[in-house]
Write a protein that holds these residues in place. Structure first.
Motif, PDB file in Angstrom:
ATOM      1  N   ILE A   1       0.763  -1.307   0.084  1.00 55.26           N
ATOM      2  CA  ILE A   1       0.308   0.036   0.024  1.00 55.26           C
ATOM      3  C   ILE A   1       0.919   1.158  -0.044  1.00 55.26           C
ATOM      4  O   ILE A   1       0.493   2.363  -0.618  1.00 55.26           O
ATOM      5  N   ASP A   2       2.046   1.179   0.715  1.00 50.99           N
ATOM      6  CA  ASP A   2       3.028   2.220   0.857  1.00 50.99           C
ATOM      7  C   ASP A   2       3.754   2.217  -0.330  1.00 50.99           C
ATOM      8  O   ASP A   2       4.951   3.005  -0.608  1.00 50.99           O
ATOM      9  N   LEU A   3       3.625   1.477  -1.533  1.00 49.58           N
ATOM     10  CA  LEU A   3       4.774   1.538  -2.689  1.00 49.58           C
ATOM     11  C   LEU A   3       5.127   2.885  -3.250  1.00 49.58           C
ATOM     12  O   LEU A   3       6.397   3.054  -3.408  1.00 49.58           O
ATOM     13  N   PRO A   4       4.405   3.727  -3.302  1.00 48.87           N
ATOM     14  CA  PRO A   4       5.095   5.097  -3.718  1.00 48.87           C
ATOM     15  C   PRO A   4       6.081   5.912  -2.986  1.00 48.87           C
ATOM     16  O   PRO A   4       7.135   6.133  -3.405  1.00 48.87           O
TER      17      PRO A   4
ATOM     18  N   GLU B   1      10.160   6.175  -4.025  1.00 53.21           N
ATOM     19  CA  GLU B   1      10.654   7.431  -3.956  1.00 53.21           C
ATOM     20  C   GLU B   1      12.207   7.299  -3.060  1.00 53.21           C
ATOM     21  O   GLU B   1      13.018   7.980  -3.292  1.00 53.21           O
ATOM     22  N   SER B   2      11.930   6.434  -2.229  1.00 51.59           N
ATOM     23  CA  SER B   2      13.334   6.159  -1.624  1.00 51.59           C
ATOM     24  C   SER B   2      14.481   5.554  -2.450  1.00 51.59           C
ATOM     25  O   SER B   2      15.570   4.917  -2.180  1.00 51.59           O
ATOM     26  N   LEU B   3      14.200   4.837  -3.559  1.00 53.93           N
ATOM     27  CA  LEU B   3      14.954   3.928  -4.352  1.00 53.93           C
ATOM     28  C   LEU B   3      16.367   4.407  -4.687  1.00 53.93           C
ATOM     29  O   LEU B   3      17.153   3.590  -4.125  1.00 53.93           O
ATOM     30  N   ALA B   4      16.505   5.498  -5.098  1.00 54.90           N
ATOM     31  CA  ALA B   4      17.799   5.973  -5.271  1.00 54.90           C
ATOM     32  C   ALA B   4      18.824   6.097  -4.106  1.00 54.90           C
ATOM     33  O   ALA B   4      19.845   5.572  -4.158  1.00 54.90           O
ATOM     34  N   ARG B   5      18.244   6.401  -2.914  1.00 56.58           N
ATOM     35  CA  ARG B   5      19.066   6.664  -1.671  1.00 56.58           C
ATOM     36  C   ARG B   5      19.205   5.213  -1.190  1.00 56.58           C
ATOM     37  O   ARG B   5      20.378   4.809  -0.787  1.00 56.58           O
TER      38      ARG B   5
END
Length: 183
Positions: free
Chosen positions: A81-84, A88-92
């Motif tokens: 459910i919190d996928l967005p 958003e944290s993927l790069a870091r």
């Protein structure tokens, strides 16, 4: 081993929870030593049946194995459910992952800058965990899958693991900073 642990079909239990809460995620049986996890890059729930059984056996309270699996499944769906926010944290996340692959834990524990990255990861993970548990609570509230006492006991046990790791990293960091200030 407890008969109900041996007899429960974990895959069917996970799938049953998803059907009950009207969600569908891919499920993969894995052998990674982690009870259950939501892989937000691959968009699947992984479960290590052996580790689930061991972790269940280590609980300091009693609930059924089915309740344990159902609760963890709702938690992993809470991550979905919190996928967005996860995306958003993927790069870091990738930067931290690369750092962890580039240095040994001994090297990380000797560098305040690298330890800060590890602590940042702990903080991000804790936020994601708390959010996933809030989402799981909402699912459980709406679909009445498990009783609240068991839900909260499982949640608290799970979060304690993340808090303990974070506290350990903070302790090492503070000790390192203190040692460096003395030199």
């Amino acid at each position: 081993m407890n008969n109900q642990v041996v007899s429960l079909n974990v895959l069917q239990c996970i799938d049953g929870v998803m059907k009950s809460v009207c969600m569908k995620e891919e499920i993969r049986k894995v052998h990674d030593g982690i009870n259950m996890s939501y892989n937000f890059i691959g968009k699947y729930i992984g479960f290590d049946e052996g580790r689930l059984k061991i972790a269940y056996g280590e609980l300091a309270f009693f609930c059924s194995f089915e309740t344990y699996v159902q609760t963890l499944t709702m938690h992993e769906l809470g991550h979905a459910i919190d996928l967005p926010a996860l995306e958003e944290s993927l790069a870091r996340t990738m930067e931290i992952f690369t750092m962890k692959k580039s240095f040994t834990m001994e090297e990380i524990y000797q560098s305040p800058d690298l330890l800060e990255m590890l602590i940042e990861e702990d903080e991000m993970n804790l936020v994601f965990e708390v959010t996933a548990w809030k989402n799981a609570y909402k699912l459980n509230e709406r679909y009445q899958m498990v009783n609240l006492m068991d839900f909260h006991s499982i949640k608290n046990t799970s979060l304690a693991t993340y808090n303990k790791l974070s506290q350990n990293h903070l302790q090492v960091y503070r000790q390192l900073i203190n040692e460096n200030s003395l030199n």
